[in-house]
Write an enzyme that holds these catalytic residues in place. Sequence first.
Site, PDB file in Angstrom:
ATOM      1  N   ASP A 118     -21.560  13.800  95.604  1.00 22.27           N
ATOM      2  CA  ASP A 118     -22.196  14.675  94.612  1.00 22.27           C
ATOM      3  C   ASP A 118     -22.647  15.978  95.279  1.00 22.27           C
ATOM      4  O   ASP A 118     -23.450  15.968  96.207  1.00 22.27           O
ATOM      5  CB  ASP A 118     -23.404  13.931  94.015  1.00 22.27           C
ATOM      6  CG  ASP A 118     -23.979  14.639  92.810  1.00 22.27           C
ATOM      7  OD1 ASP A 118     -23.692  15.831  92.611  1.00 22.27           O
ATOM      8  OD2 ASP A 118     -24.724  13.987  92.054  1.00 22.27           O
ATOM      9  N   SER A 174     -28.765  12.807  86.133  1.00 22.02           N
ATOM     10  CA  SER A 174     -28.988  14.185  86.540  1.00 22.02           C
ATOM     11  C   SER A 174     -30.353  14.681  86.031  1.00 22.02           C
ATOM     12  O   SER A 174     -31.368  14.080  86.363  1.00 22.02           O
ATOM     13  CB  SER A 174     -27.823  15.040  86.030  1.00 22.02           C
ATOM     14  OG  SER A 174     -27.754  16.224  86.730  1.00 22.02           O
ATOM     15  N   HIS A 190     -20.729  13.863  91.008  1.00 18.37           N
ATOM     16  CA  HIS A 190     -21.920  13.835  90.161  1.00 18.37           C
ATOM     17  C   HIS A 190     -21.749  12.979  88.895  1.00 18.37           C
ATOM     18  O   HIS A 190     -22.680  12.347  88.424  1.00 18.37           O
ATOM     19  CB  HIS A 190     -22.270  15.284  89.782  1.00 18.37           C
ATOM     20  CG  HIS A 190     -23.587  15.434  89.118  1.00 18.37           C
ATOM     21  ND1 HIS A 190     -24.753  14.956  89.679  1.00 18.37           N
ATOM     22  CD2 HIS A 190     -23.951  15.998  87.938  1.00 18.37           C
ATOM     23  CE1 HIS A 190     -25.770  15.226  88.875  1.00 18.37           C
ATOM     24  NE2 HIS A 190     -25.303  15.851  87.815  1.00 18.37           N
TER      25      HIS A 190
HETATM   26  C1  LIG Z   1     -26.366  22.605  85.293  1.00 16.73           C
HETATM   27  C2  LIG Z   1     -26.330  21.225  85.821  1.00 16.73           C
HETATM   28  O1  LIG Z   1     -25.278  20.757  86.252  1.00 16.73           O
HETATM   29  N1  LIG Z   1     -27.472  20.549  85.853  1.00 16.73           N
HETATM   30  C3  LIG Z   1     -27.547  19.224  86.389  1.00 16.73           C
HETATM   31  C4  LIG Z   1     -28.827  19.067  87.127  1.00 16.73           C
HETATM   32  C5  LIG Z   1     -27.413  18.265  85.227  1.00 16.73           C
HETATM   33  O2  LIG Z   1     -28.371  17.829  84.652  1.00 16.73           O
HETATM   34  N2  LIG Z   1     -26.149  17.973  84.840  1.00 16.73           N
HETATM   35  C6  LIG Z   1     -25.820  17.271  83.642  1.00 16.73           C
HETATM   36  C7  LIG Z   1     -24.946  18.098  82.757  1.00 16.73           C
HETATM   37  C8  LIG Z   1     -25.150  15.941  83.894  1.00 16.73           C
HETATM   38  O3  LIG Z   1     -25.215  15.060  83.000  1.00 16.73           O
HETATM   39  O4  LIG Z   1     -24.541  15.753  84.926  1.00 16.73           O
END
Ligand SMILES: CC(=O)N[C@@H](C)C(=O)N[C@@H](C)C(=O)O
Length: 730
Positions: free
Chosen positions: A673, A585, A705
């Site tokens: 996702d 992410s 995700h």
């Molecule tokens: C707020 C959020 O979900 N941001 C994403 C872009 C992200 O980086 N998520 C993290 C928490 C993850 O590891 O999935």
Amino acid sequence: MNSQVVTNPEDIARLYRELSLFPSLSRADVGPVVTSQYGGKYSNIYTEWSQRDLDRNENVNFCRQYIVFHDDKSVVYSGASGNCTEIKGELQSKDSPSGDMKAVVRECTIKGEDKQFLEIWSKNIKMKSINLTALKKHGKVYEDDQFGCLVWSHSETHLLYVAERKRPTAKSFFQSESPELSSIGDEEETMRSEEKETVKGEQFVFHEDWGEGLVGKSRPVLCVLDIEGDNVSVLEGVPDNISPGQAFWAPGDTGVVFIGWLHEPFRCGLKFCPNRSSSLYYVDLTGGKCEQLTSGTSAVSSPRLSPDQCRIVYLECAVFGPHMQCSRLCMFDWYTKKTSVVVDVVNRPGEDGFTGIYSSQLSRQCWSADSQRVIVSCPQRSRKDLLMVDISTGSVTSLTSKSDVGSWCLLNIERDLMVVSCSSPNCPPRLRLGFLPPRDSQEELVWVTLEDSQMLPEIDWQILTFTPPPEQDNSEYPGLDFEALLIKPKEVKDGVKLPLIVTPHGGPHSVFVADWFLYSSVLCRMGFAVLMVNYRGSTGYGQDNILSLPGNVGTQDVKDVQFAVESVLKGDEFDMQKVAVSGGSHGGFLACHLIGQYPGFYKACVSRNPVTNLASMIGSTDIPDWCMVEAGFDYTTDCLPDPAVWEQMLNKSPIRYVTQVQTPVLLTLGEDDKRVPSKQGIEYYRALQAKKVPVRLLWYPGNNHSLSKVDAESDGFMNIALWIIQHLWK
Ligand SMILES: CC(=O)N[C@@H](C)C(=O)N[C@@H](C)C(=O)O
């Protein structure tokens, strides 16, 4: 150069299988106090655990009970009562306050159709089994942490839960009337009324949901079962523009208190996003009159009623802005109807070391028996501690900061008996108990281990602190430091230099606490060192630390990670030629940035569902606000595409540096996702292919995700390990 890394796939799989056996704790309930015939007092503790079953390819949930003999302030004897039992089909369950009954929401498949039942158990009898699906009062029951609840009324006569609002059946204009209707059958009447409830032309209407991890959850409603009357009703009076959840019975069972999230003008993703406009509400049971109890100008969550039923504590933070921020612990006085701040936002930690509250959820029970203190488990720098908050003074005392365990999580507290899960990078979760000492007492808290876990002596871990060099200091938020967790094999053979895997977390406003991590522990047992970096912008270090990052993503976070890596490499423990980077992410965003901005430095890169282009992500993610805020702009729901903003978003994205990439990249993408749509990874994949940089893409259908389904997680691990080995030893 010598190496002690395990490279044989069968041996790697064996290690993964071995370490994936350790279960994690998801719940603990403390039963009522029972006085035995010999006068001793005891309570039962019910626990739920989750474990990966690689052979069945699913996470299995099981329960185990314990018996704890105690007086009012110490545990006299404790032990397990019986073995573990797998839990099947239970969406939710809850014992009644007296412990005499148990409610279960169960899902089962009958003749190929999914059905939901609400069961009431008493002693050894299932007293009721109400077919919620057949009742058709509402859609599916919510079992998630965001909205879901299953709560007994204080009188134990009613149950409260959240479900999807009933939607009329939609059918085509061209579907013929059911021929059965003309013949007289048993269910004729029901079918006629169902026929009346169907609507034509609505089959393909889009129903927006609450995004990642909450797919299909769109219009929750509050539902009440009258146990005696077998009657389910949907509560009236909840305003039309909000989605209710996290509900509980008000004092005296006069109504229901809940959080309402504003779903107008549209829903944004809620998972990892406690910054959504929301309020605390009360809806009266008789007249359906609904009152808003908090201002409505902030984002609130986790309301918890005190044992004396006089106060409700809850978490509060700003709407929009960084997704995870330092929260306020607030309180609503049920009788004066006044709200107050118990613990405020901490911009910079003071002498006492308290860094603020970083939690999107309080434990289901968090109050001391005297209704004067609240226990919060939350990150404090790179540890997760248990904090005791005195509600009259607002003073915060850490109950665990002196322990050498890295992460403490409160599962429950009942009559001051705390049940916790604790773990460290070399120690899988353990179940412990301890009595909270009385207010103002100097007594030491004594922890008793109910369920131990095997320590892994081969794994060593430490927390490193870094001060950015002056040229990388943030002029708006000067003097901030950051940390990293270094996990490495304890025994290193003579002449061996360790290969290093650098892992920045996602978020970016999140944190690695010194917890048990399956991937890192297997990599460490394979012979790798793992550096998990909490760059500036992480939670747990003060609000200033968080605010220093938006607008500076792609530079400040990238430089922090690189600075941490280069600092660690200055020692002679590590092999500079064998450094890999891996992240998911926003951590994937950083991995891609690092290989673009430091060409050739990293010999392998792994990126899970990475953000690769903020400008192209904004139109397809469930959190469009995140793209703008992290790029340094304010977000409003009515903002329209602006070329200047898009240019900035593009310039801060890894795709901008893709032409400089030399490192082979493994991309792991989840087909479903909603947070960082897989097209982000594909955009980067194509760019690398065009530049003839080695790239491999793994595509996981049915995964979102987190890529956390058992097969995606285990297959992902094997591929990641083998990709790194392949490219570090080329
Ligand atoms: C707020 C959020 O979900 N941001 C994403 C872009 C992200 O980086 N998520 C993290 C928490 C993850 O590891 O999935």
